[in-house]
Design an enzyme around this catalytic site. Sequence first.
Site, PDB file in Angstrom:
ATOM      1  N   ASP A 101       0.849  -1.198   0.000  1.00  6.86           N
ATOM      2  CA  ASP A 101       0.000   0.000   0.000  1.00  6.86           C
ATOM      3  C   ASP A 101       0.890   1.255   0.000  1.00  6.86           C
ATOM      4  O   ASP A 101       2.093   1.163   0.307  1.00  6.86           O
ATOM      5  CB  ASP A 101      -0.883  -0.061   1.264  1.00  6.86           C
ATOM      6  CG  ASP A 101      -2.076   0.870   1.199  1.00  6.86           C
ATOM      7  OD1 ASP A 101      -2.504   1.238   0.091  1.00  6.86           O
ATOM      8  OD2 ASP A 101      -2.587   1.238   2.290  1.00  6.86           O
ATOM      9  N   HIS A 198      -8.554   8.612   4.650  1.00  2.00           N
ATOM     10  CA  HIS A 198      -8.094   7.531   5.529  1.00  2.00           C
ATOM     11  C   HIS A 198      -8.502   7.826   6.975  1.00  2.00           C
ATOM     12  O   HIS A 198      -8.603   8.990   7.361  1.00  2.00           O
ATOM     13  CB  HIS A 198      -6.571   7.414   5.482  1.00  2.00           C
ATOM     14  CG  HIS A 198      -6.042   6.956   4.151  1.00  2.00           C
ATOM     15  ND1 HIS A 198      -5.034   7.607   3.488  1.00  2.00           N
ATOM     16  CD2 HIS A 198      -6.385   5.912   3.371  1.00  2.00           C
ATOM     17  CE1 HIS A 198      -4.767   6.962   2.354  1.00  2.00           C
ATOM     18  NE2 HIS A 198      -5.575   5.939   2.254  1.00  2.00           N
TER      19      HIS A 198
HETATM   20  P1  13P Z   1      -9.142   3.282   6.097  1.00  2.00           P
HETATM   21  O1  13P Z   1      -8.042   3.310   7.112  1.00  2.00           O
HETATM   22  O2  13P Z   1     -10.009   4.488   6.165  1.00  2.00           O
HETATM   23  O3  13P Z   1      -9.898   2.008   6.116  1.00  2.00           O
HETATM   24  O4  13P Z   1      -8.431   3.385   4.648  1.00  2.00           O
HETATM   25  C1  13P Z   1      -7.647   2.323   4.201  1.00  2.00           C
HETATM   26  C2  13P Z   1      -6.885   2.680   2.999  1.00  2.00           C
HETATM   27  O5  13P Z   1      -7.351   3.375   2.129  1.00  2.00           O
HETATM   28  C3  13P Z   1      -5.524   2.119   2.890  1.00  2.00           C
HETATM   29  O6  13P Z   1      -4.828   2.645   1.811  1.00  2.00           O
END
Ligand code: 13P
Length: 305
Positions: A101, A198
């Site tokens: 990610d 996020h």
């Molecule tokens: P959240 O933490 O809001 O669930 O988002 C996750 C995300 O987009 C990771 O890249």
Amino acid sequence: MRGSNAHTYGRCTHDTEVVVPVAALIDILTPALKERYGVPAINIVNVETMEAVLDAAVTERSPVIVQTSVKTVRHIGSSVLFSSWAAMTAGIEVPVCLHLDHCPSREVISECLRAGWNSVLFDASEMPVAENLAQTMEVVSEARRFGAHVEGEIESITGVEDGVGSDTPSERQSLDICLDFIARSGVDVFAPSIGNAHGQYAAQPDLDYERVQDIVDRTGVPVALHGGTGLAEEQFRDLIARGCAKVNISTALKRAWMMSSLDALREAEARDRWEPLDLISTSSASVRQMAVDHMCMFGSSGRAA
Ligand code: 13P
């Protein structure tokens, strides 16, 4: 361990001749986009949460994308993480893949591709678009040498995800700039900013559904929905129907893991019985249930049958 991902629905052959039956990112996302369901892309934080998410996928007969933040890679180490992944996915019967990610570091991208990650999000959203494009093209060609795939991003998603990002909303690019970036970079999935963020939403966000539709209609490339935690079921449904085939969830896992740990610790204190494995079982069960709930909600349950 150096990995190279071959493409026959997820067969990854490594230099060590270990066959890891995982799927390529596009082999997971292509049917999801076609049939309009969302594949949960869940950020794990340790081997227990990795196992809980994989277990949920097997139980639900659901594809799943297991994600690691750069912070998690640095904390655990790419070789320990990948060895755990290889051991846990050997013989697994549902399509799963390992994705890096938000990664602004080219070094960490290279390290994970070499280790065997199936895909990466090169997060150059802080750079001017031209520089982002030039570097993303290099990352795409590097990833292809490993049979791996790339998610691209040209606007920061609001909020800090494991130390990457900012709470100040970034400027959005025009649709034409997005389309040009997708076409020229060759990315396999695109993460636009649509009013999502996020972390925990203070209030229900006002999302730009049309932007998702426009990008998917004009490119055929699946959209990654970031900031999944806290969106309403109708919002997920609408966005998935418009082409958000990859739906990112991180905060919900952290909350499930830590809040259930807290409950278990309080119970241990009340009983004055301190069993670490009971604590881990409780927290893992909570994460597993969280993953199952998202698979049901996104329509990915049963798709691997
Ligand atoms: P959240 O933490 O809001 O669930 O988002 C996750 C995300 O987009 C990771 O890249």
